[in-house]
Scaffold this motif. Structure first.
Motif, PDB file in Angstrom:
ATOM      1  N   ASN A  35      -2.731  12.930  -9.679  1.00  0.00           N
ATOM      2  CA  ASN A  35      -1.458  12.205  -9.856  1.00  0.00           C
ATOM      3  C   ASN A  35      -0.895  11.814  -8.484  1.00  0.00           C
ATOM      4  N   CYS A  36      -0.889  12.792  -7.569  1.00  0.00           N
ATOM      5  CA  CYS A  36      -0.361  12.533  -6.227  1.00  0.00           C
ATOM      6  C   CYS A  36      -1.204  11.494  -5.500  1.00  0.00           C
ATOM      7  N   GLY A  37      -2.511  11.558  -5.704  1.00  0.00           N
ATOM      8  CA  GLY A  37      -3.398  10.570  -5.084  1.00  0.00           C
ATOM      9  C   GLY A  37      -3.047   9.157  -5.527  1.00  0.00           C
ATOM     10  N   ASN A  38      -2.823   8.988  -6.823  1.00  0.00           N
ATOM     11  CA  ASN A  38      -2.419   7.677  -7.349  1.00  0.00           C
ATOM     12  C   ASN A  38      -1.116   7.201  -6.725  1.00  0.00           C
ATOM     13  N   MET A  39      -0.153   8.116  -6.645  1.00  0.00           N
ATOM     14  CA  MET A  39       1.163   7.762  -6.091  1.00  0.00           C
ATOM     15  C   MET A  39       1.056   7.431  -4.603  1.00  0.00           C
ATOM     16  N   LEU A  40       0.235   8.191  -3.890  1.00  0.00           N
ATOM     17  CA  LEU A  40       0.035   7.922  -2.458  1.00  0.00           C
ATOM     18  C   LEU A  40      -0.587   6.550  -2.223  1.00  0.00           C
ATOM     19  N   LEU A  67       6.507  11.813   1.616  1.00  0.00           N
ATOM     20  CA  LEU A  67       5.113  11.360   1.736  1.00  0.00           C
ATOM     21  C   LEU A  67       4.221  12.525   2.158  1.00  0.00           C
ATOM     22  N   ASP A  68       4.724  13.350   3.088  1.00  0.00           N
ATOM     23  CA  ASP A  68       3.964  14.539   3.496  1.00  0.00           C
ATOM     24  C   ASP A  68       3.774  15.490   2.313  1.00  0.00           C
ATOM     25  N   PHE A  69       4.814  15.613   1.500  1.00  0.00           N
ATOM     26  CA  PHE A  69       4.728  16.484   0.322  1.00  0.00           C
ATOM     27  C   PHE A  69       3.619  15.999  -0.611  1.00  0.00           C
ATOM     28  N   LEU A  70       3.547  14.669  -0.814  1.00  0.00           N
ATOM     29  CA  LEU A  70       2.500  14.111  -1.684  1.00  0.00           C
ATOM     30  C   LEU A  70       1.110  14.385  -1.121  1.00  0.00           C
ATOM     31  N   VAL A  71       0.958  14.286   0.201  1.00  0.00           N
ATOM     32  CA  VAL A  71      -0.347  14.555   0.825  1.00  0.00           C
ATOM     33  C   VAL A  71      -0.742  16.011   0.585  1.00  0.00           C
ATOM     34  N   ALA A  86       2.178   3.413   5.081  1.00  0.00           N
ATOM     35  CA  ALA A  86       0.815   3.745   5.540  1.00  0.00           C
ATOM     36  C   ALA A  86       0.858   4.188   6.999  1.00  0.00           C
ATOM     37  N   LYS A  87       1.624   3.474   7.813  1.00  0.00           N
ATOM     38  CA  LYS A  87       1.737   3.798   9.244  1.00  0.00           C
ATOM     39  C   LYS A  87       2.325   5.193   9.431  1.00  0.00           C
ATOM     40  N   TYR A  88       3.329   5.517   8.615  1.00  0.00           N
ATOM     41  CA  TYR A  88       3.933   6.849   8.733  1.00  0.00           C
ATOM     42  C   TYR A  88       2.885   7.937   8.444  1.00  0.00           C
ATOM     43  N   ILE A  89       2.132   7.773   7.359  1.00  0.00           N
ATOM     44  CA  ILE A  89       1.149   8.805   6.982  1.00  0.00           C
ATOM     45  C   ILE A  89       0.075   8.933   8.060  1.00  0.00           C
ATOM     46  N   LEU A  90      -0.398   7.796   8.580  1.00  0.00           N
ATOM     47  CA  LEU A  90      -1.418   7.832   9.635  1.00  0.00           C
ATOM     48  C   LEU A  90      -0.943   8.652  10.835  1.00  0.00           C
ATOM     49  N   GLU A  91       0.320   8.474  11.187  1.00  0.00           N
ATOM     50  CA  GLU A  91       0.829   9.114  12.402  1.00  0.00           C
ATOM     51  C   GLU A  91       1.416  10.499  12.160  1.00  0.00           C
ATOM     52  N   SER A  92       1.467  10.898  10.901  1.00  0.00           N
ATOM     53  CA  SER A  92       2.002  12.219  10.575  1.00  0.00           C
ATOM     54  C   SER A  92       0.929  13.296  10.770  1.00  0.00           C
ATOM     55  N   PRO A  93       1.329  14.500  11.171  1.00  0.00           N
ATOM     56  CA  PRO A  93       0.340  15.591  11.274  1.00  0.00           C
ATOM     57  C   PRO A  93      -0.395  15.850   9.957  1.00  0.00           C
ATOM     58  N   SER A  94       0.236  15.494   8.831  1.00  0.00           N
ATOM     59  CA  SER A  94      -0.415  15.744   7.534  1.00  0.00           C
ATOM     60  C   SER A  94      -1.663  14.882   7.329  1.00  0.00           C
ATOM     61  N   PHE A  95      -1.802  13.792   8.106  1.00  0.00           N
ATOM     62  CA  PHE A  95      -2.989  12.940   7.973  1.00  0.00           C
ATOM     63  C   PHE A  95      -4.272  13.735   8.245  1.00  0.00           C
ATOM     64  N   GLU A  96      -4.194  14.665   9.192  1.00  0.00           N
ATOM     65  CA  GLU A  96      -5.381  15.461   9.544  1.00  0.00           C
ATOM     66  C   GLU A  96      -5.916  16.266   8.359  1.00  0.00           C
ATOM     67  N   LEU A  97      -5.058  16.539   7.394  1.00  0.00           N
ATOM     68  CA  LEU A  97      -5.490  17.311   6.224  1.00  0.00           C
ATOM     69  C   LEU A  97      -6.583  16.594   5.437  1.00  0.00           C
ATOM     70  N   PHE A  98      -6.630  15.270   5.553  1.00  0.00           N
ATOM     71  CA  PHE A  98      -7.648  14.521   4.804  1.00  0.00           C
ATOM     72  C   PHE A  98      -9.067  14.916   5.210  1.00  0.00           C
ATOM     73  N   PHE A  99      -9.245  15.313   6.460  1.00  0.00           N
ATOM     74  CA  PHE A  99     -10.584  15.738   6.895  1.00  0.00           C
ATOM     75  C   PHE A  99     -11.028  16.987   6.136  1.00  0.00           C
ATOM     76  N   LYS A 100     -10.057  17.761   5.681  1.00  0.00           N
ATOM     77  CA  LYS A 100     -10.365  18.944   4.860  1.00  0.00           C
ATOM     78  C   LYS A 100     -10.482  18.544   3.381  1.00  0.00           C
ATOM     79  N   ASP A 115      -8.243   3.975   1.977  1.00  0.00           N
ATOM     80  CA  ASP A 115      -7.141   3.005   1.962  1.00  0.00           C
ATOM     81  C   ASP A 115      -6.336   3.079   3.258  1.00  0.00           C
ATOM     82  N   LEU A 116      -6.084   4.296   3.715  1.00  0.00           N
ATOM     83  CA  LEU A 116      -5.314   4.473   4.956  1.00  0.00           C
ATOM     84  C   LEU A 116      -6.014   3.817   6.147  1.00  0.00           C
ATOM     85  N   LEU A 117      -7.340   3.819   6.143  1.00  0.00           N
ATOM     86  CA  LEU A 117      -8.090   3.297   7.287  1.00  0.00           C
ATOM     87  C   LEU A 117      -8.529   1.842   7.142  1.00  0.00           C
TER      88      LEU A 117
END
Length: 344
Positions: free
Chosen positions: A144-149, A129-133, A159-173, A192-194
């Motif tokens: 493609n990755c966005g669709n899969m995510l 999941l982190d790889f897809l992010v 969804a809970k895993y992605i929210l709590e993963s450090p990779s979630f912060e990348l979305f702000f970028k 969708d995550l929020l």
């Protein structure tokens, strides 16, 4: 006598999973120098993905066999093909990626003994999941990755895993990337995550309150109009959700966030002004406003009253309610401005 007109026997799910795996693994053994060999290997993957798509969603004439679909999903997990799908995505051609995205959503929905087998696989291999992010950094495969995510985010555990993963912060970028299509897609995933799973979102916001909202403030004050507008609208959506009532009660006590809303009330965009008003009104209507909030409202009451008087929504069913809310907020600001000992 020639039997060439006979169709070859269709592959079983086990056989198909095996050839898909072999063709994806073969991409490892090719080097960039062997262009012809790589092209041949990619053609093989593409051909196998067409077969997979046919087994999972039918060929237009025949419906898919439900048992075969489930069996293929189980085999794909058993053989670790799901991981190969993600890791090989950057190498695949356009058609193969398109087929993979189509098949991905079908595979995730397959259920054996009340367990979504592919979802369980991803729970046990959460680094995928982190790889897809992180793939949002590669504009060739970002969509493609966005669709899969987003297909993954439909399931609360993922969804809970992605929210709590450090990779979630990348979305702000990612939501501010210069490529508009990629930034828009990243924002859809962020949204969708929020918004998809209220309880998970509430737990996340409570435990990561300070870092999340300080990052979010940067989006609300972005020089990019689209970022400001989208993030403000989204804030209203998730902050006003019942599961987030504790978070909202904390948010509306913060002077810095009140100031952000007051700045947005002055934005040149009418849409932004209206969205800002819907959050600003919660600060004002709060019966337990801290003194600092009252002081800000009292000091700025003339300008605020002028801004709110000039706000209007397009005529319609919302119009009457909006006018009522405006009146209440105007009265409350006027009341606060008359309180003694607030402004010196």
């Amino acid at each position: 006598m020639s039997f060439s007109f006979f169709k070859p026997r269709p592959k079983t799910p086990q056989e198909l999973a095996k050839v898909i795996k072999d063709s994806l693994m073969a991409l490892d053994t090719r080097t960039v120098v062997e262009v012809k060999a790589l092209e041949k290997a990619l053609e093989e993957v593409e051909k196998n993905f067409v077969s997979m798509r046919g087994m999972l969603s039918g060929d237009g004439e025949t419906e898919p066999n439900v048992d075969q679909v489930l069996q293929l999903a189980l085999e794909i997990c058993k053989e670790d093909v799901l991981a190969l799908f993600i890791h090989k995505l950057p190498i695949l051609g356009w058609e193969a990626r398109k087929d993979l995205v189509h098949c991905w959503s079908i595979l995730l929905k397959q259920k054996a003994d009340s367990t979504y087998c592919c979802v369980q696989y991803l729970e046990n291999h959460s680094e995928l999941l982190d790889f897809l992010v992180v793939c949002y950094d590669n504009k060739e495969i970002a969509l493609n990755c966005g669709n899969m995510l987003r297909e993954c985010i439909k399931f609360p555990t993922l969804a809970k895993y992605i929210l709590e993963s450090p990779s979630f912060e990348l979305f702000f970028k990612y939501v501010e990337l210069p490529n508009f299509d990629v930034a828009s897609d990243a924002f859809s995933t962020f949204k969708d995550l929020l918004t998809k799973h209220g309880t998970a979102v509430s737990e996340y916001l409570i435990s990561h309150y300070d870092e999340f909202f300080s990052q979010y403030e940067k989006l609300l004050t972005s020089p990019n109009y689209v970022t400001r507008r989208q993030s403000l609208k989204l804030l209203g959506e998730f902050l006003l959700e019942p599961p987030n009532s504790h978070v909202m009660k904390r948010y509306i006590l913060e002077v810095q966030y009140l100031k952000v809303m007051m700045t947005l009330l002055k934005d040149s965009s009418k849409n932004i002004q209206i969205s800002a008003f819907h959050i600003f009104k919660v600060f004002v209507a709060n019966p337990n406003k801290p003194r600092e909030i009252k002081v800000i409202l009292a000091k700025n009451h003339e300008k605020l009253l002028e801004l709110i008087h000039n706000l209007s929504v397009s005529k319609g069913s919302e119009d009457e309610q909006f006018d009522e809310e405006k009146e209440l907020i105007i009265k409350e600001i006027e009341r606060v401005s008359r309180l003694p000992n607030l402004v010196h």
